[in-house]
Design an enzyme around this catalytic site. Structure first.
Site, PDB file in Angstrom:
ATOM      1  N   ASP A  49       8.477  -3.342  -2.662  1.00 26.69           N
ATOM      2  CA  ASP A  49       7.681  -2.120  -2.539  1.00 26.69           C
ATOM      3  C   ASP A  49       8.600  -0.910  -2.535  1.00 26.69           C
ATOM      4  OD1 ASP A  49       5.463  -0.389  -2.104  1.00 26.69           O
ATOM      5  OD2 ASP A  49       4.390  -2.048  -1.212  1.00 26.69           O
TER       6      ASP A  49
ATOM      7  N   GLU B 135     -10.703  12.537  -7.682  1.00 24.40           N
ATOM      8  CA  GLU B 135      -9.314  12.780  -8.117  1.00 24.40           C
ATOM      9  C   GLU B 135      -9.216  13.107  -9.615  1.00 24.40           C
ATOM     10  OE1 GLU B 135      -9.834   9.805  -6.213  1.00 24.40           O
ATOM     11  OE2 GLU B 135      -8.256   9.736  -4.676  1.00 24.40           O
TER      12      GLU B 135
ATOM     13  N   ASN C 214     -13.527   7.323  -7.342  1.00 24.86           N
ATOM     14  CA  ASN C 214     -12.220   7.309  -6.675  1.00 24.86           C
ATOM     15  C   ASN C 214     -11.224   6.666  -7.626  1.00 24.86           C
ATOM     16  OD1 ASN C 214     -10.788   7.432  -3.808  1.00 24.86           O
ATOM     17  ND2 ASN C 214     -10.169   5.519  -4.784  1.00 24.86           N
TER      18      ASN C 214
HETATM   19  C1  LIG Z   1       3.280   3.732  -7.973  1.00 25.99           C
HETATM   20  C2  LIG Z   1       2.303   3.531  -6.864  1.00 25.99           C
HETATM   21  C3  LIG Z   1       1.890   2.256  -6.537  1.00 25.99           C
HETATM   22  C4  LIG Z   1       0.944   2.049  -5.547  1.00 25.99           C
HETATM   23  N1  LIG Z   1       0.506   0.797  -5.289  1.00 25.99           N
HETATM   24  C5  LIG Z   1      -0.531   0.609  -4.436  1.00 25.99           C
HETATM   25  C6  LIG Z   1      -1.085  -0.686  -4.243  1.00 25.99           C
HETATM   26  O1  LIG Z   1      -0.625  -1.670  -4.811  1.00 25.99           O
HETATM   27  N2  LIG Z   1      -2.145  -0.806  -3.420  1.00 25.99           N
HETATM   28  C7  LIG Z   1      -2.697   0.266  -2.775  1.00 25.99           C
HETATM   29  O2  LIG Z   1      -3.690   0.093  -2.084  1.00 25.99           O
HETATM   30  N3  LIG Z   1      -2.158   1.494  -2.889  1.00 25.99           N
HETATM   31  C8  LIG Z   1      -1.102   1.690  -3.716  1.00 25.99           C
HETATM   32  N4  LIG Z   1      -0.559   2.934  -3.882  1.00 25.99           N
HETATM   33  C9  LIG Z   1      -1.029   4.033  -3.058  1.00 25.99           C
HETATM   34  C10 LIG Z   1      -2.326   4.612  -3.520  1.00 25.99           C
HETATM   35  O3  LIG Z   1      -2.480   4.851  -4.895  1.00 25.99           O
HETATM   36  C11 LIG Z   1      -2.435   5.971  -2.843  1.00 25.99           C
HETATM   37  O4  LIG Z   1      -2.276   5.809  -1.472  1.00 25.99           O
HETATM   38  C12 LIG Z   1      -3.720   6.655  -3.078  1.00 25.99           C
HETATM   39  O5  LIG Z   1      -3.455   7.947  -2.710  1.00 25.99           O
HETATM   40  C13 LIG Z   1      -4.877   6.126  -2.273  1.00 25.99           C
HETATM   41  O6  LIG Z   1      -5.933   6.958  -2.592  1.00 25.99           O
HETATM   42  P1  LIG Z   1      -7.340   6.870  -1.832  1.00 25.99           P
HETATM   43  O7  LIG Z   1      -7.017   7.039  -0.357  1.00 25.99           O
HETATM   44  O8  LIG Z   1      -8.117   7.998  -2.405  1.00 25.99           O
HETATM   45  O9  LIG Z   1      -7.914   5.545  -2.167  1.00 25.99           O
HETATM   46  C14 LIG Z   1       0.423   3.154  -4.833  1.00 25.99           C
HETATM   47  C15 LIG Z   1       0.864   4.430  -5.146  1.00 25.99           C
HETATM   48  C16 LIG Z   1       1.798   4.634  -6.146  1.00 25.99           C
HETATM   49  C17 LIG Z   1       2.231   6.026  -6.465  1.00 25.99           C
END
Ligand SMILES: Cc1cc2nc3c(=O)[nH]c(=O)nc-3n(C[C@H](O)[C@H](O)[C@H](O)COP(=O)(O)O)c2cc1C
Length: 439
Positions: A247, A201, A140
């Site tokens: 954020d 991914e 992941n």
């Molecule tokens: C620039 C950016 C910053 C992000 N920061 C965080 C973060 O600090 N913590 C978090 O849990 N998700 C963060 N996200 C969201 C996750 O990367 C995103 O929801 C991801 O799709 C989760 O994937 P998963 O459900 O496969 O784990 C961020 C996304 C972006 C685009």
């Protein structure tokens, strides 16, 4: 498209801004990034970090994604939707640029990690893509902002119930992690997606554009070979205060107890470039919003004919969407509203318009609301629903989804004979040159 290929593309197309003057990563870098938000900026000289350059605004325009993927902006939704459906396992290399230099000692304070705002809890990595392996679902990748604690430790923001958090919950011991900074564009896109559990991914990234991987040197994980910087370590079960930090909403996210990441090994490219991403800036917004449009599109297409989805920057690129439909039945507008909420759990307000309304133009959408919508007839109002943890006006419940009201506006015109009354009048085109006017 690697970060370096992006720099070349941005330079050749004339959109790159190059800052030759020395810039301080303590607050000054972020101020310049903020002033130039929406443009790619290459910082050639950083105070205290002579070996590094920094880049900002890599994903600040939808056109950057389109250029990388070789499609138009309008085709992005479909390209991403296709890649989601057809992941392709990336090849593994024996050696890679991201491991050209192996640091003999781990000292995170020697990296050009910026402090963005005076109110921030510390220096932050904002474009770090964390790679982990879930014992059941496999690899992941996702973004996690990282607050620098000391030479070897970060506090990581790990949102509950998503991939990394779920995997951590299954491990009694530390969870091995690799953080890639300065990733290829397709990896950044893939890391921002939330495909079903078990879908890799990095295979989505490789489905979008060729993406080679290399094995890490101290943990059993693979990382993008072309990344600029790799931090190998472990997510521990020790909790510390993380935040405050702005954020996506450009409002301050509070302090939470979050896990500590311990870094054991650092590798990077020669003449490395640090990817700095402005929290709440256009790059952050695009990475969040663009990737939710395909999921809303797919959900709405289940119930009626969807012709486009736009997650608007004014709605923080996360909470507002315009959905365009080719209306076939009177109920299609309402059906589209319900489906859009299914397609993106954090969606708060949605407007449904017809195909004669340009969904990318706020004034046209507002025109549709003004002329086709009656609040006591066309409004769908929901109370106490799960919403975005980023919304300061929602009821925040620690460790759970926030609770929020939601609103859907059916701004489509009725079908049949009545529809003609809702159409904009058109004038026949003229050749302005014949009137001595040049446009
Ligand atoms: C620039 C950016 C910053 C992000 N920061 C965080 C973060 O600090 N913590 C978090 O849990 N998700 C963060 N996200 C969201 C996750 O990367 C995103 O929801 C991801 O799709 C989760 O994937 P998963 O459900 O496969 O784990 C961020 C996304 C972006 C685009």
């Amino acid at each position: 498209m690697t970060l370096r290929d992006f720099v070349v593309w941005a330079e050749e197309t004339g959109v790159l801004i190059e800052v030759e003057r020395e810039v301080d990563t303590h607050l000054e870098l972020a101020r310049v990034m903020y002033a130039l938000d929406g443009r790619p900026v290459l910082f050639h000289r950083l105070v205290d970090f002579p070996d590094w350059r920094a880049i900002a605004g890599v994903c600040a325009q939808r056109q950057h994604f389109a250029a990388a993927l070789g499609c138009t902006v309008a085709e992005l939704t479909h390209r991403v939707a296709d890649a989601l459906k057809q992941p392709v396992l990336p090849p593994l290399l024996d050696s890679a640029p991201c491991q050209e230099i192996v640091e003999t000692q781990v000292d995170l304070t020697s990296l050009p990690i910026p402090r963005y705002h005076p109110k921030d809890g510390g220096r932050y990595v904002t474009a770090g893509v964390a790679v982990i392996k879930d014992p059941d679902f496999g690899r992941n990748i996702s973004f996690h902002r990282l607050m620098l604690l000391d030479k070897r430790h970060f506090a990581a923001r790990i949102v509950e119930k998503r991939g990394t958090h779920t995997a951590m919950g299954k491990c009694v011991d530390d969870l091995p992690v690799a953080i890639a900074i300065g990733c290829p564009m397709q990896v950044l896109l893939a890391a921002a997606m939330s495909p079903p559990k078990g879908v890799d991914e990095l295979s989505i990234a490789h489905g979008l554009l060729p993406t080679s991987l290399v094995r890490c040197q101290t943990v059993d994980l693979e990382v993008p070979a072309e990344a600029e910087l790799i931090l190998e370590g472990r997510i521990t079960h020790t909790l510390v205060d993380e935040g405050p930090f702005p954020d996506l909403t450009e409002t301050m996210d509070g302090v939470r107890r979050q896990p500590v990441i311990e870094i054991d090994h650092v590798t990077h490219r020669r003449e490395p470039i640090f990817h700095a991403l402005l929290p709440g800036g256009m790059e952050h917004k695009n990475l969040m919003g663009v990737l939710r449009e395909p999921t809303i599109f797919a959900a709405v297409n289940e119930v009626c004919r969807c012709t486009g989805v736009y997650i608007t920057p004014g709605g923080t690129s996360w909470m507002h969407a315009v959905v365009q439909i080719d209306k076939q039945h009177e109920e299609d507008g309402r059906r589209a509203i319900w489906a859009a909420f299914q397609g993106h759990g954090s969606l708060k307000h949605v407007v449904v318009v017809d195909t004669d309304v340009n969904l990318y133009e706020g004034a046209e959408v507002e025109w549709a609301i003004a002329t086709r919508f009656q609040a006591d007839r066309d409004l769908v109002l929901l109370t106490d629903k799960p919403g975005s943890s980023l919304d300061p006006s929602a009821t925040q419940v620690p460790g759970q989804k926030a609770r929020t009201a939601k609103m859907g506006l059916d701004a489509t015109a009725p079908l049949g004979e009545k529809r003609r009354e809702y159409e904009k009048v058109q004038y026949a085109p003229v050749n302005l040159a014949q009137y001595g006017v040049e446009c």
